[in-house]
Design an enzyme around this catalytic site. Structure first.
Site, short mmCIF file in Angstrom:
data_model
loop_
_atom_site.label_atom_id
_atom_site.label_comp_id
_atom_site.label_asym_id
_atom_site.label_seq_id
_atom_site.Cartn_x
_atom_site.Cartn_y
_atom_site.Cartn_z
N ASP A 52 -4.33 -5.83 -8.53
CA ASP A 52 -5.23 -5.83 -6.63
C ASP A 52 -4.98 -4.27 -6.83
OD1 ASP A 52 -5.41 -5.13 -3.93
OD2 ASP A 52 -2.62 -5.70 -3.55
N HIS A 55 0.83 -0.81 0.17
CA HIS A 55 -0.14 -0.28 0.05
C HIS A 55 0.59 1.39 -0.07
CE1 HIS A 55 -3.05 -3.05 1.69
NE2 HIS A 55 -3.93 -2.19 0.93
#
Length: 311
Positions: free
Chosen positions: A248, A177
């Site tokens: 993702d 992230h």
């Protein structure tokens, strides 16, 4: 202009006028609803209906429902679904029961696809920090057993599944992230450990999500897996996965050095059928326009696999 390969997000608990226009005009394949969209069970169900009504054909509705640290639906139902780690420790009957209950909750609230289970191994690195509680264990054999039962529970509840994050994030030293994890392992090491749960269980799932870590021992460079032709070739050719492949979240920090439209193009060219763009609506528009300009928005093979997921 088409959004047929995009999974997009919303900014609030009801679509804004701009979001409604995007849904109606671009017709994305899916919408991923996140905590900021899910104020209550009633509002979540209403939102699902609103999203479907805004787009023809209606998009698939996705949710991240793993339990534990990633429990999107429990707070709406005044329950706390256990983490995968807790479920694995409690035994396979408990894994199946809870997966079925989470799947049933997702289905009743209007969701079609649960982006679960996580098949990463909880190893030193990301697997012991960022993924803590989100994995079924340290050993591939344990993950295969629990993951298989979890998949069966979701299927029994009538919700599609998506295993993640191929080829395994457990060894990553940082959170994708925030930054690009570079996994220091060779091909043979990863194939017999990290990749093994995917090789065993992919055919029992409805989708496979490719993560953003880099695997220079596999690929010879630090290209993120989601954008790597070599990683996708392992999935398609070695594992022989012929179903839908999802990226993702393309907004993650692991891809921060790459302009957003280029991320979408490279992911599509590498082999991602569905491009997950749940952040800013401008990012989704840029991705849609880039795919259109490159002639990739309605690539036949990708659309065929997306249609199979829809069925």
């Amino acid at each position: 202009m088409s959004g047929a390969r995009l999974v997009v997000g919303l900014g609030g608990t009801s679509p804004s006028p701009a979001e409604r226009a995007f849904l109606a005009e671009r017709k994305p394949a899916g919408v991923l609803l996140r905590p900021e969209n899910l104020a209550s069970a009633e509002r979540a169900a209403d939102l699902a209906a609103e999203v479907r009504a805004a787009c023809d054909p209606p998009p698939l509705l996705f949710v991240d429902q793993e339990g534990g640290p990633v429990d999107r639906l429990g707070p709406l139902l005044a329950v706390a679904f256990p983490s995968p780690a807790e479920l694995a420790a409690a035994g396979v009957d408990r894994v199946h029961e809870c997966a079925f209950l989470m799947g049933r909750a997702a289905r009743l609230l209007g969701f079609d696809v649960d982006l679960a289970p996580v098949l990463d191994l909880e190893q030193p690195g990301t697997g012991a920090v960022v993924l803590a509680g989100r994995t079924f264990g340290f050993h591939a054999e344990d993950v295969v057993v629990a993951g298989s039962v979890f998949l069966h529970g979701l299927a029994r509840a009538g919700v599609a599944s998506c295993v993640k994050h191929f080829p395994g994030l457990g060894r990553g030293p940082v959170d994708s992230h925030a930054a690009l994890p570079v996994v220091d392992a060779h091909d043979v090491d990863l194939m017999v450990t990290d990749v093994a749960p995917f090789a065993k269980l992919a055919r029992a799932a409805d989708g496979v999500m490719v993560g953003h870590a880099a695997y220079p021992g596999f690929t010879g460079d630090e290209t993120p897996a989601s954008l790597s032709l070599r990683i996708h070739a392992i999935l398609r050719e070695r594992i022989r996965w012929d179903g839908v492949v999802l990226s993702d979240d393309l907004g993650m920090g692991a891809l921060a050095s790459i302009p957003f439209p280029e991320r979408a193009l490279r992911a599509a060219r590498a082999g991602c059928d569905l491009l997950v763009v749940p952040g800013d609506l401008d990012d989704a528009l840029e991705a849609a326009e880039a795919l259109d300009a490159a002639g990739l928005a309605e690539e036949e093979g990708a659309l065929s696999r997306i249609a199979a997921l829809r069925r």
